[in-house]
Enzyme design. Structure first.
Site, mmCIF file in Angstrom:
data_model
loop_
_atom_site.group_PDB
_atom_site.id
_atom_site.type_symbol
_atom_site.label_atom_id
_atom_site.label_comp_id
_atom_site.label_asym_id
_atom_site.label_seq_id
_atom_site.Cartn_x
_atom_site.Cartn_y
_atom_site.Cartn_z
ATOM 1 C CG HIS A 53 0.450 1.992 5.357
ATOM 2 N ND1 HIS A 53 0.527 2.682 3.909
ATOM 3 C CD2 HIS A 53 -0.147 0.808 5.044
ATOM 4 C CE1 HIS A 53 -0.308 1.981 3.131
ATOM 5 N NE2 HIS A 53 -0.400 0.790 3.686
ATOM 6 C CG HIS A 81 -6.606 -2.013 6.727
ATOM 7 N ND1 HIS A 81 -6.859 -1.715 5.464
ATOM 8 C CD2 HIS A 81 -5.505 -2.382 6.708
ATOM 9 C CE1 HIS A 81 -6.060 -2.030 4.724
ATOM 10 N NE2 HIS A 81 -4.907 -2.166 5.413
ATOM 11 C CG ASP A 119 -4.662 1.903 5.213
ATOM 12 O OD1 ASP A 119 -5.418 2.619 5.786
ATOM 13 O OD2 ASP A 119 -4.732 1.243 4.241
ATOM 14 C CG ASP A 120 -1.382 -1.883 7.363
ATOM 15 O OD1 ASP A 120 -2.500 -2.300 7.113
ATOM 16 O OD2 ASP A 120 -0.352 -1.632 6.900
ATOM 17 C CG HIS A 164 -3.365 -6.418 5.631
ATOM 18 N ND1 HIS A 164 -2.505 -6.424 4.587
ATOM 19 C CD2 HIS A 164 -3.209 -5.026 5.610
ATOM 20 C CE1 HIS A 164 -2.387 -5.392 3.841
ATOM 21 N NE2 HIS A 164 -2.782 -4.612 4.786
#
Length: 412
Positions: free
Chosen positions: A289, A183, A131-132, A187
């Site tokens: 991540h 994603h 993620d991210d 966020h």
């Protein structure tokens, strides 16, 4: 009579004959023909690249949302779930409604629905995801994945704002064969957003990723903080055809800090060991991540252990035996079906200079159903790159001249 016409006369006839074709080809923007064309992606190397998207770091303003997305939203019968209120990292609902009941079904309270992806089928299958991204450490992670021949075995749930600020990193992932997924744009806690804001967070991220991946429309999304309920699920699925991806184990790599008593690299790796080096055989879908050096270090330490213990890594789509993208099969080189986000066909317009216009689905488009059972609008034709095909299509002018010359050869 045609036998007495000169070649030049026939050529002139061809030029004149071409005029009506060109006039009919230059359709108005709102015609069915123009609606069949995919939007042309902006050049990530151009100085105005970011102007084609909302600004990074915050939820896109509703005024930037293409009308076609809002029109699609208006057709969706959403469940009666209110917008949640931020409350110290745990969104709450009006009148103290139970977020874990079947009506709301918030994953914050560990509630899931059948369509959510949670644990992959099969023994010792690790659905690998990060993620991210993209971030400053993404290049190092992508290098490691490439060195171990597992670039295509990883799903990258990317933040839209990061995508447009680091498009070259995204292109590296694409070229290596990485699987791209959503994603959100900034966020946020998604259950605290209005319906329109949810559309903007998802749609613009899909658009930015699609623009850098040959028009391939993402099929999967992961909610930040795992914050999703039935209202947000419905918008993601019914407006954009997105499949919600959760996780069965949180590695807590995101929480690593130097403070005593908190998560450390060593403690996260120790927990990781219990998952991949023990006797577990059930598939894994971990929360990991590409956030900083610590998160990359944890993965690089644990991956060899997992492989040594018989685990096979696959990206999320492959782990669940599903397609990679809404309009393409498996991989970043498969043929792309001509469509765009939310089944619309549009032309790129900078968002900071004029209103972004997205056409509704053309009447001549066909309705198809993807592997998640979501009906999406798809143009009848399939081209590996329709924007390339359109740009390189022989004009009717040229075709008419060629026909005229051929006719002249026959008649003489």
């Amino acid at each position: 009579m045609y036998g007495h016409l000169s070649l030049s006369a026939l050529s002139l006839f061809a030029v004149v004959a071409a005029a009506p074709f060109r006039e009919s080809w230059l359709q108005p923007r709102d015609s069915p023909v123009s609606q069949l064309f995919r939007r042309t992606a902006p050049d990530p190397n151009s100085n105005d690249y970011m102007s084609y998207y909302p600004g990074p770091g915050s939820t896109p303003n509703v005024s930037t949302i293409p009308q076609a997305w809002l029109d699609k939203l208006a057709t969706v019968n959403l469940p009666n779930v209110p917008v949640a209120t931020p409350d110290g990292g745990r969104p709450t609902y009006p009148n103290n409604e139970d977020d874990g009941d079947s009506t709301i079904c918030s994953f914050t309270d560990q509630c899931r629905v059948e369509d959510d992806l949670y644990s992959p089928p099969g023994e010792k299958i690790w659905a690998l995801s990060f993620d991210d991204g993209p971030t400053d450490v993404s290049p190092a992670l992508y290098d490691y994945l490439a060195q171990n021949n597992i670039s295509s075995s990883a799903t990258h749930f990317m933040i839209g704002g990061n995508v447009i600020t680091s498009p070259q990193s995204v292109l590296v992932a694409v070229k290596a064969g990485g699987h791209l997924a959503v994603h959100t744009w900034s966020h946020p806690y998604m259950t605290t957003l209005t319906n329109e804001q949810v559309v903007g967070e998802l749609g613009w991220t899909m658009q930015a990723l699609s623009d850098l991946n040959g028009g391939r429309i993402p099929m999967y999304w992961r909610p930040p903080y795992g914050d999703v309920d039935n209202r947000v699920r419905a918008i993601a699925k019914e407006v954009f055809g997105l499949v919600t991806v959760l996780w069965d184990s949180d590695t807590n790599d995101w929480a690593i800090t130097d403070e005593p008593g908190q998560y450390s690299v060593a403690s996260v790796e120790a927990y990781f060991d219990t998952l991949v080096t023990g006797n577990r055989t059930q598939g894994l879908l971990l929360l990991e991540h590409e956030l900083d050096n610590n998160t990359v270090e944890v993965f690089e330490t644990e991956y060899p252990k997992a492989v040594g213990n018989g685990w096979t890594v696959k990206n999320v789509a492959d782990a669940f035996n599903m397609e990679w993208y809404l309009n393409s099969g498996k991989g970043n080189n498969d043929v792309v079906t001509t469509m765009s986000v939310a089944g619309t066909l549009t032309t790129a317009t900078p968002t900071n200079t004029s209103t972004y216009v997205a056409s509704s689905t053309a009447a001549s488009s066909a309705s198809v159903t993807d592997s998640a059972g979501v009906s999406i609008a798809s143009a009848a034709s399939s081209e590996a790159s329709s924007s390339w095909a359109i740009a390189n299509r022989p004009s009717h002018f040229v075709i008419a001249i060629a026909c005229g010359l051929a006719l002249a050869a026959i008649m003489v």
